[in-house]
Design a protein around this motif. Structure first.
Motif, mmCIF file in Angstrom:
data_model
loop_
_atom_site.group_PDB
_atom_site.id
_atom_site.type_symbol
_atom_site.label_atom_id
_atom_site.label_comp_id
_atom_site.label_asym_id
_atom_site.label_seq_id
_atom_site.Cartn_x
_atom_site.Cartn_y
_atom_site.Cartn_z
ATOM 1 N N ASN A 25 29.269 46.936 41.290
ATOM 2 C CA ASN A 25 29.464 45.986 42.237
ATOM 3 C C ASN A 25 29.846 44.714 41.461
ATOM 4 O O ASN A 25 30.747 43.775 42.174
ATOM 5 N N LEU A 26 29.693 44.462 40.158
ATOM 6 C CA LEU A 26 30.071 43.338 39.238
ATOM 7 C C LEU A 26 31.616 43.425 39.304
ATOM 8 O O LEU A 26 32.417 42.694 39.296
ATOM 9 N N LEU A 27 32.055 44.691 39.028
ATOM 10 C CA LEU A 27 33.464 45.110 38.651
ATOM 11 C C LEU A 27 34.201 44.823 40.085
ATOM 12 O O LEU A 27 35.283 44.248 39.946
ATOM 13 N N LYS A 28 33.721 45.265 41.050
ATOM 14 C CA LYS A 28 34.472 45.043 42.551
ATOM 15 C C LYS A 28 34.812 43.640 42.829
ATOM 16 O O LYS A 28 35.784 43.213 43.287
ATOM 17 N N ASP A 29 34.193 42.562 42.262
ATOM 18 C CA ASP A 29 34.032 41.348 42.373
ATOM 19 C C ASP A 29 35.505 40.672 41.810
ATOM 20 O O ASP A 29 35.925 39.649 41.981
ATOM 21 N N TYR A 30 35.998 41.470 40.764
ATOM 22 C CA TYR A 30 37.125 41.067 40.203
ATOM 23 C C TYR A 30 38.383 41.966 40.586
ATOM 24 O O TYR A 30 39.287 41.744 39.941
ATOM 25 N N ASP A 31 38.415 42.223 41.720
ATOM 26 C CA ASP A 31 39.576 42.746 42.287
ATOM 27 C C ASP A 31 40.376 43.963 41.388
ATOM 28 O O ASP A 31 41.369 43.799 41.025
ATOM 29 N N VAL A 32 39.206 44.862 40.982
ATOM 30 C CA VAL A 32 39.761 45.653 39.762
ATOM 31 C C VAL A 32 39.921 47.471 40.324
ATOM 32 O O VAL A 32 39.219 47.610 41.228
ATOM 33 N N VAL A 33 40.761 48.063 39.714
ATOM 34 C CA VAL A 33 40.689 49.323 39.793
ATOM 35 C C VAL A 33 40.428 49.933 38.447
ATOM 36 O O VAL A 33 40.825 49.475 37.566
ATOM 37 N N VAL A 34 39.271 50.866 38.433
ATOM 38 C CA VAL A 34 38.952 51.647 37.202
ATOM 39 C C VAL A 34 39.561 52.770 37.071
ATOM 40 O O VAL A 34 39.415 53.741 38.190
ATOM 41 N N ILE A 35 40.310 53.115 35.878
ATOM 42 C CA ILE A 35 40.644 54.757 35.745
ATOM 43 C C ILE A 35 40.106 54.982 34.562
ATOM 44 O O ILE A 35 40.546 54.690 33.458
ATOM 45 N N GLY B 189 50.723 44.264 40.294
ATOM 46 C CA GLY B 189 50.870 43.189 41.143
ATOM 47 C C GLY B 189 49.844 43.434 42.522
ATOM 48 O O GLY B 189 49.863 42.314 43.118
ATOM 49 N N LYS B 190 48.957 44.158 42.247
ATOM 50 C CA LYS B 190 47.879 44.099 43.304
ATOM 51 C C LYS B 190 46.463 43.873 42.758
ATOM 52 O O LYS B 190 45.687 43.479 43.444
ATOM 53 N N HIS B 191 46.124 44.543 41.620
ATOM 54 C CA HIS B 191 44.599 44.611 41.012
ATOM 55 C C HIS B 191 44.788 44.446 39.710
ATOM 56 O O HIS B 191 45.789 44.628 39.129
ATOM 57 N N ASN B 192 43.541 43.979 39.249
ATOM 58 C CA ASN B 192 43.387 44.014 37.636
ATOM 59 C C ASN B 192 43.110 45.662 37.467
ATOM 60 O O ASN B 192 42.714 46.252 38.493
ATOM 61 N N ILE B 193 43.255 46.058 36.172
ATOM 62 C CA ILE B 193 42.953 47.573 35.909
ATOM 63 C C ILE B 193 42.400 47.705 34.718
ATOM 64 O O ILE B 193 42.221 46.824 33.685
ATOM 65 N N VAL B 194 41.046 48.468 34.851
ATOM 66 C CA VAL B 194 40.384 48.840 33.410
ATOM 67 C C VAL B 194 40.890 50.299 33.334
ATOM 68 O O VAL B 194 40.386 51.084 34.276
#
Length: 154
Positions: free
Chosen positions: A57-67, A28-33
């Motif tokens: 920097n590219l990933l951050k542009d997609y409002d993503v959380v990486v786990i 509901g807040k972010h895309n997730i990888v």
């Protein structure tokens, strides 16, 4: 077995900083990888983690959380993250319950598999490649771009 189009299974885990998180915290807040890898500080896993770091920097542009998920303990994750200056979350899955939820077990080695999950919690892309660790971030970025294009159209 989870597949593209399914709701992402919710899990709780402990991060490299000792914090308890749930996948539900981000939906509901972010895309997730969400990427599963075999072991901290091994050549392929280090290349994979550094590829995510180098494309941060590219990933951050997609409002993503990486786990990143492996069965290594929190202390191992903490050292791995510090050594390679990883800007994302690593979680410990010592009993392999998260792997089981996502059917990311593998055969001889634990699977190296990446799931891209949209803000609604839907699995949008799955990439499974043990021997091409650097490609996981490229696949994730392609999937995130596709999600963005669909959001713009709707």
């Amino acid at each position: 077995m989870v597949k593209v189009g399914d709701k992402a299974p919710i899990f709780e885990a402990v991060t490299d900083s000792g914090e308890k998180i749930s996948l539900a915290d981000f939906i509901g807040k972010h895309n997730i990888v969400l990427y599963f890898y075999p072991k901290d500080n091994t050549p392929g896993c280090t290349r994979e983690a550094c590829a995510f770091r180098d494309n941060w920097n590219l990933l951050k542009d997609y409002d993503v959380v990486v786990i990143g998920v492996s069965s290594d303990d929190i202390n191992s994750h903490k050292k791995f993250k510090e050594k390679y200056q990883l800007p994302f979350i690593l979680v410990s899955d010592p009993d392999k319950k998260i792997r089981e939820l996502y059917n990311a077990k593998g055969f001889i080695l634990p699977a190296r598999i990446t799931f891209v999950i949209d803000k609604r919690g839907i699995i949008r892309h799955i990439y499974n490649s043990q021997f091409n660790p650097e490609n996981h971030v490229k696949e994730a970025l392609k999937a995130l771009q596709k999600i963005r294009e669909e959001e713009v159209r709707n």
